[in-house]
Design a protein around this motif. Structure first.
Motif, PDB file in Angstrom:
ATOM      1  N   UNK A  64      54.956  31.754 -12.640  1.00  0.00           N
ATOM      2  CA  UNK A  64      54.225  31.144 -11.532  1.00  0.00           C
ATOM      3  C   UNK A  64      53.900  32.214 -10.499  1.00  0.00           C
ATOM      4  N   UNK A  65      53.178  33.241 -10.922  1.00  0.00           N
ATOM      5  CA  UNK A  65      52.829  34.354 -10.041  1.00  0.00           C
ATOM      6  C   UNK A  65      51.320  34.585 -10.077  1.00  0.00           C
ATOM      7  N   UNK A  66      50.745  35.064  -8.976  1.00  0.00           N
ATOM      8  CA  UNK A  66      49.333  35.474  -9.006  1.00  0.00           C
ATOM      9  C   UNK A  66      49.140  36.649  -9.951  1.00  0.00           C
ATOM     10  N   UNK A  67      47.936  36.762 -10.503  1.00  0.00           N
ATOM     11  CA  UNK A  67      47.621  37.834 -11.447  1.00  0.00           C
ATOM     12  C   UNK A  67      46.319  38.514 -11.019  1.00  0.00           C
ATOM     13  N   UNK A  68      46.317  39.843 -11.089  1.00  0.00           N
ATOM     14  CA  UNK A  68      45.137  40.647 -10.787  1.00  0.00           C
ATOM     15  C   UNK A  68      44.863  41.585 -11.956  1.00  0.00           C
ATOM     16  N   UNK A  69      43.601  41.734 -12.348  1.00  0.00           N
ATOM     17  CA  UNK A  69      43.263  42.752 -13.344  1.00  0.00           C
ATOM     18  C   UNK A  69      43.112  44.095 -12.641  1.00  0.00           C
ATOM     19  N   UNK A  70      43.797  45.107 -13.177  1.00  0.00           N
ATOM     20  CA  UNK A  70      43.713  46.478 -12.638  1.00  0.00           C
ATOM     21  C   UNK A  70      43.408  47.440 -13.768  1.00  0.00           C
ATOM     22  N   UNK A  71      42.151  47.690 -14.024  1.00  0.00           N
ATOM     23  CA  UNK A  71      41.007  46.884 -13.620  1.00  0.00           C
ATOM     24  C   UNK A  71      40.151  46.632 -14.841  1.00  0.00           C
ATOM     25  N   UNK A  72      39.250  45.667 -14.692  1.00  0.00           N
ATOM     26  CA  UNK A  72      38.289  45.318 -15.732  1.00  0.00           C
ATOM     27  C   UNK A  72      36.975  46.037 -15.473  1.00  0.00           C
ATOM     28  N   UNK A  73      36.341  46.469 -16.544  1.00  0.00           N
ATOM     29  CA  UNK A  73      34.995  47.037 -16.441  1.00  0.00           C
ATOM     30  C   UNK A  73      34.007  45.991 -16.959  1.00  0.00           C
ATOM     31  N   UNK A  74      33.231  45.357 -16.072  1.00  0.00           N
ATOM     32  CA  UNK A  74      32.368  44.251 -16.494  1.00  0.00           C
ATOM     33  C   UNK A  74      30.940  44.684 -16.810  1.00  0.00           C
ATOM     34  N   UNK A  75      30.765  45.920 -17.312  1.00  0.00           N
ATOM     35  CA  UNK A  75      29.411  46.450 -17.393  1.00  0.00           C
ATOM     36  C   UNK A  75      28.953  46.869 -18.780  1.00  0.00           C
ATOM     37  N   UNK A  76      29.859  47.284 -19.661  1.00  0.00           N
ATOM     38  CA  UNK A  76      29.437  47.858 -20.940  1.00  0.00           C
ATOM     39  C   UNK A  76      30.036  47.073 -22.107  1.00  0.00           C
ATOM     40  N   UNK A  77      31.359  47.123 -22.238  1.00  0.00           N
ATOM     41  CA  UNK A  77      32.018  46.467 -23.381  1.00  0.00           C
ATOM     42  C   UNK A  77      31.822  44.957 -23.325  1.00  0.00           C
ATOM     43  N   UNK A  78      31.940  44.375 -22.131  1.00  0.00           N
ATOM     44  CA  UNK A  78      31.660  42.952 -21.927  1.00  0.00           C
ATOM     45  C   UNK A  78      30.545  42.805 -20.899  1.00  0.00           C
ATOM     46  N   UNK A  96      43.893  29.085  -9.094  1.00  0.00           N
ATOM     47  CA  UNK A  96      43.229  29.841  -8.036  1.00  0.00           C
ATOM     48  C   UNK A  96      43.947  31.124  -7.654  1.00  0.00           C
ATOM     49  N   UNK A  97      45.043  31.457  -8.327  1.00  0.00           N
ATOM     50  CA  UNK A  97      45.832  32.645  -7.971  1.00  0.00           C
ATOM     51  C   UNK A  97      45.441  33.834  -8.855  1.00  0.00           C
ATOM     52  N   UNK A  98      44.152  34.050  -8.979  1.00  0.00           N
ATOM     53  CA  UNK A  98      43.638  35.143  -9.795  1.00  0.00           C
ATOM     54  C   UNK A  98      42.687  36.001  -8.990  1.00  0.00           C
ATOM     55  N   UNK A  99      42.841  37.321  -9.127  1.00  0.00           N
ATOM     56  CA  UNK A  99      41.930  38.274  -8.499  1.00  0.00           C
ATOM     57  C   UNK A  99      41.319  39.145  -9.587  1.00  0.00           C
ATOM     58  N   UNK A 100      40.013  39.296  -9.535  1.00  0.00           N
ATOM     59  CA  UNK A 100      39.292  40.103 -10.509  1.00  0.00           C
ATOM     60  C   UNK A 100      39.125  41.513  -9.952  1.00  0.00           C
ATOM     61  N   UNK A 101      39.972  42.418 -10.406  1.00  0.00           N
ATOM     62  CA  UNK A 101      39.795  43.826 -10.070  1.00  0.00           C
ATOM     63  C   UNK A 101      38.824  44.455 -11.044  1.00  0.00           C
ATOM     64  N   UNK A 102      37.799  45.135 -10.525  1.00  0.00           N
ATOM     65  CA  UNK A 102      36.762  45.711 -11.379  1.00  0.00           C
ATOM     66  C   UNK A 102      36.575  47.185 -11.047  1.00  0.00           C
TER      67      UNK A 102
END
Length: 318
Positions: A64-78, A96-102
């Motif tokens: 039950x913890x927030x999760x952040x991607x460190x980091x996602x690249x949203x430009x080439x592979x996806x 709602x406890x999600x952060x999108x790190x890009x």
């Protein structure tokens, strides 16, 4: 007030190990999780790379913890439209406890389709457009987009959270910090660099979150810890843009031959000196970071979590 989380390294651990670490981190007093997004590990010794979006789904049902991607690249592979769907579903699963790190990514992970690897300036332009596309899709409205880098044709996300997930932008130099200040809801950078934080704040990041991460190797034998880091994470000490442009784990292994035990000993927090671990994390607090994620290198996770629970985390402000 700085919050402290645990960094899950998909490059080094299997899915089962990552879930176990997440539960241990929660029990130890870490208040959030970050997770890497890699197609390949940095070298073969690390030996893993599960799909981050599957892992986030599993994490949502395990802790039950927030999760952040460190980091996602949203430009080439996806494509950003696909990344937006993955991020929206992750946010729903996490309440709602999600952060999108890009970020602008590394050739190591993004070259797998065989596309040309762009320059940093082009990748930054691609990232800015990708963030625009994802924010439009997070509204749940139908979106069509024809831009310099991406086309979206009548796409709509039907599963969206009540509030769009925040998008934090990663950067390691002044140009990237300025981009993060302009387009991001927050800034991701690894070193406790006060000047870079100030660059972000002055470029539009005033009042926005700054998050960072650090790898350590807790071990009763400091020399053994240094050897572990040299075997598993010598890439932490590669200079300049090598991390962004080398395409395969084999290339990183070749470049890592330049890294020595002495370099690791000087630069990476190895061993069981509690005061040194506390000082490492305090340096991020003093540099103005709002969240700091700690990743343990190597298999000695039980001792790491025990000592952080009993001695390190209680000594930090928060």
């Amino acid at each position: 007030m700085t919050a402290f989380g645990y960094f899950l390294s998909c490059e080094e651990f299997t899915p089962a190990q990552l879930l176990d670490q997440a539960r241990r981190a929660s029990d130890a007093g870490f208040t959030r999780l970050a997770i890497s997004d890699h197609y390949h590990p940095w070298n073969d010794a690390q030996g893993s790379s599960p799909f981050v979006w599957s892992m986030i789904g599993a994490l949502s049902q395990s802790v039950d913890l927030p999760v952040t991607t460190l980091v996602t690249c949203p430009t080439v592979r996806l494509h950003p439209a696909v990344t937006a769907q993955a991020a929206a579903t992750s946010s729903v699963l996490l309440g709602g406890r999600f952060t999108l790190g890009v970020g602008t990514g590394e050739a190591l992970n993004e070259h797998v389709h065989g596309d040309r690897w762009p320059s940093f300036a082009e990748r930054a332009d691609m990232l800015e457009e990708a963030v625009e596309v994802m924010r439009e899709l997070f509204t749940g409205r139908q979106v069509s987009h024809c831009g310099r880098h991406y086309a979206v044709d009548n796409a709509r996300l039907y599963t969206v959270p009540a509030d769009a997930p925040p998008i934090y932008v990663s950067g390691f130099g002044p140009n990237a910090a300025a981009l993060a200040g302009r387009i991001g809801d927050g800034f991701v950078t690894m070193a406790p660099d006060r000047e870079l934080v100030e660059e972000f704040r002055s470029a539009g990041g005033a009042g926005k979150q700054v998050i960072g991460g650090v790898k350590v190797c807790w071990n009763e034998d400091r020399d053994k810890a240094v050897d572990l880091v040299l075997r598993l994470w010598p890439t932490e000490l590669l200079p300049g843009e090598l991390a962004q442009i080398l395409p395969t784990p084999a290339h990183f292994e070749q470049a890592s031959e330049l890294v020595t035990s002495e370099m690791i000993s000087d630069a990476v927090n190895c061993g069981n000196d509690t005061d040194r671990h506390i000082a490492t994390l305090r340096s991020y607090v003093e540099a103005g970071f709002d969240e700091v994620y700690v990743g343990q290198i190597g298999p000695d996770n039980e001792a790491f979590f025990d000592n952080y629970r009993s001695a390190v985390l209680p000594a930090l402000p928060g």
